[in-house]
Design a protein around this motif. Sequence first.
Motif, mmCIF file in Angstrom:
data_model
loop_
_atom_site.group_PDB
_atom_site.id
_atom_site.type_symbol
_atom_site.label_atom_id
_atom_site.label_comp_id
_atom_site.label_asym_id
_atom_site.label_seq_id
_atom_site.Cartn_x
_atom_site.Cartn_y
_atom_site.Cartn_z
ATOM 1 N N PRO A 113 0.833 -1.199 0.000
ATOM 2 C CA PRO A 113 0.000 0.000 0.000
ATOM 3 C C PRO A 113 0.874 1.258 0.000
ATOM 4 C CG PRO A 113 -0.575 -1.463 1.823
ATOM 5 C CD PRO A 113 0.669 -1.985 1.211
ATOM 6 N N ALA A 114 0.333 2.332 -0.490
ATOM 7 C CA ALA A 114 1.072 3.594 -0.528
ATOM 8 C C ALA A 114 1.535 4.015 0.863
ATOM 9 C CB ALA A 114 0.220 4.689 -1.163
ATOM 10 N N THR A 115 0.761 3.683 1.897
ATOM 11 C CA THR A 115 1.100 4.074 3.268
ATOM 12 C C THR A 115 1.895 3.007 4.008
ATOM 13 O OG1 THR A 115 -1.018 3.242 4.075
ATOM 14 C CG2 THR A 115 -0.912 5.576 3.474
ATOM 15 N N GLY A 116 2.176 1.884 3.352
ATOM 16 C CA GLY A 116 2.937 0.799 3.980
ATOM 17 C C GLY A 116 2.027 -0.190 4.688
ATOM 18 N N GLU A 122 2.357 -1.443 7.666
ATOM 19 C CA GLU A 122 2.131 -1.168 9.090
ATOM 20 C C GLU A 122 0.885 -0.314 9.325
ATOM 21 O OE1 GLU A 122 4.843 1.718 7.196
ATOM 22 O OE2 GLU A 122 5.021 -0.434 7.467
ATOM 23 N N ASN A 123 0.452 0.442 8.317
ATOM 24 C CA ASN A 123 -0.741 1.287 8.436
ATOM 25 C C ASN A 123 -1.954 0.705 7.712
ATOM 26 O OD1 ASN A 123 0.658 3.366 9.871
ATOM 27 N ND2 ASN A 123 1.613 3.939 7.936
ATOM 28 N N PHE A 124 -1.815 -0.468 7.152
ATOM 29 C CA PHE A 124 -2.895 -1.080 6.376
ATOM 30 C C PHE A 124 -3.822 -1.845 7.314
ATOM 31 C CE2 PHE A 124 -4.657 -4.428 3.603
ATOM 32 C CZ PHE A 124 -5.175 -3.642 2.595
ATOM 33 N N ASN A 125 -5.107 -1.493 7.324
ATOM 34 C CA ASN A 125 -6.034 -2.133 8.248
ATOM 35 C C ASN A 125 -7.210 -2.808 7.541
ATOM 36 O OD1 ASN A 125 -7.413 0.106 7.455
ATOM 37 N ND2 ASN A 125 -7.539 1.049 9.465
ATOM 38 N N GLN A 126 -6.995 -3.259 6.300
ATOM 39 C CA GLN A 126 -8.032 -3.956 5.553
ATOM 40 C C GLN A 126 -7.568 -5.370 5.172
ATOM 41 O OE1 GLN A 126 -8.394 -0.628 2.623
ATOM 42 N NE2 GLN A 126 -10.575 -1.006 2.941
ATOM 43 N N ASP A 145 -0.636 -15.212 14.940
ATOM 44 C CA ASP A 145 -1.887 -15.088 15.680
ATOM 45 C C ASP A 145 -3.056 -14.872 14.722
ATOM 46 O OD1 ASP A 145 -0.416 -15.248 18.025
ATOM 47 O OD2 ASP A 145 -0.292 -13.072 18.252
ATOM 48 N N ALA A 146 -4.260 -15.038 15.237
ATOM 49 C CA ALA A 146 -5.456 -14.827 14.425
ATOM 50 C C ALA A 146 -5.589 -13.380 13.959
ATOM 51 C CB ALA A 146 -6.689 -15.244 15.215
ATOM 52 N N ASN A 147 -5.032 -12.454 14.707
ATOM 53 C CA ASN A 147 -5.130 -11.036 14.354
ATOM 54 C C ASN A 147 -3.862 -10.527 13.653
ATOM 55 O OD1 ASN A 147 -3.417 -11.135 16.501
ATOM 56 N ND2 ASN A 147 -4.390 -9.501 17.665
ATOM 57 N N ALA A 148 -3.140 -11.408 13.018
ATOM 58 C CA ALA A 148 -1.893 -11.035 12.345
ATOM 59 C C ALA A 148 -2.151 -10.029 11.233
ATOM 60 C CB ALA A 148 -1.214 -12.281 11.777
ATOM 61 N N ARG A 149 -1.147 -9.202 11.002
ATOM 62 C CA ARG A 149 -1.197 -8.212 9.929
ATOM 63 C C ARG A 149 -0.266 -8.657 8.808
ATOM 64 N NH1 ARG A 149 -3.478 -3.515 11.500
ATOM 65 N NH2 ARG A 149 -2.213 -2.188 10.162
ATOM 66 N N ILE A 150 -0.540 -8.178 7.628
ATOM 67 C CA ILE A 150 0.297 -8.524 6.484
ATOM 68 C C ILE A 150 1.646 -7.837 6.612
ATOM 69 C CG2 ILE A 150 0.546 -8.330 3.975
ATOM 70 C CD1 ILE A 150 -2.525 -8.554 3.825
ATOM 71 N N LYS A 151 2.696 -8.604 6.401
ATOM 72 C CA LYS A 151 4.072 -8.083 6.443
ATOM 73 C C LYS A 151 4.595 -7.855 5.024
ATOM 74 C CE LYS A 151 8.612 -9.341 8.250
ATOM 75 N NZ LYS A 151 9.337 -10.377 9.005
ATOM 76 N N SER A 152 4.255 -8.774 4.099
ATOM 77 C CA SER A 152 4.662 -8.602 2.700
ATOM 78 C C SER A 152 3.706 -9.341 1.779
ATOM 79 C CB SER A 152 6.096 -9.083 2.475
ATOM 80 O OG SER A 152 6.173 -10.481 2.563
#
Length: 105
Positions: A5-8, A10-14, A66-73
């Motif tokens: 994402p343009a914002t990276g 770490e800021n992506f919440n979708q 974890d179940a709430n993991a965020r995308i790293k790449s």
Amino acid sequence: MFIKPATGWENFNQCDELLELIATSLRLEENEGIWQYYNFSECCSVWCSCEVSATNQVQITFDNCDANARIKSLVLEMTNNSGRHFKQLFRLRKELKNQFDIHDD
């Protein structure tokens, strides 16, 4: 190619919406699709064409298991052989840009 994402990330919440788009765009062989899915660990997902001459794939790595993991790449490997797998990834790449502002890194 790495895309983000343009914002990276770490800021992506979708994350859930993005995963839903990928899962519905790349239908698996067991659901009458053409993709194979591998989940080597809870921190990694791979959709693969498994073609002999040209492999096309999507790789997602998460920041934890974890179940709430965020995308790293998010990596798209696109081999332009004009096959069905390439065409689906090309359309997916366009949708990722349109819906989530995700571009080549």
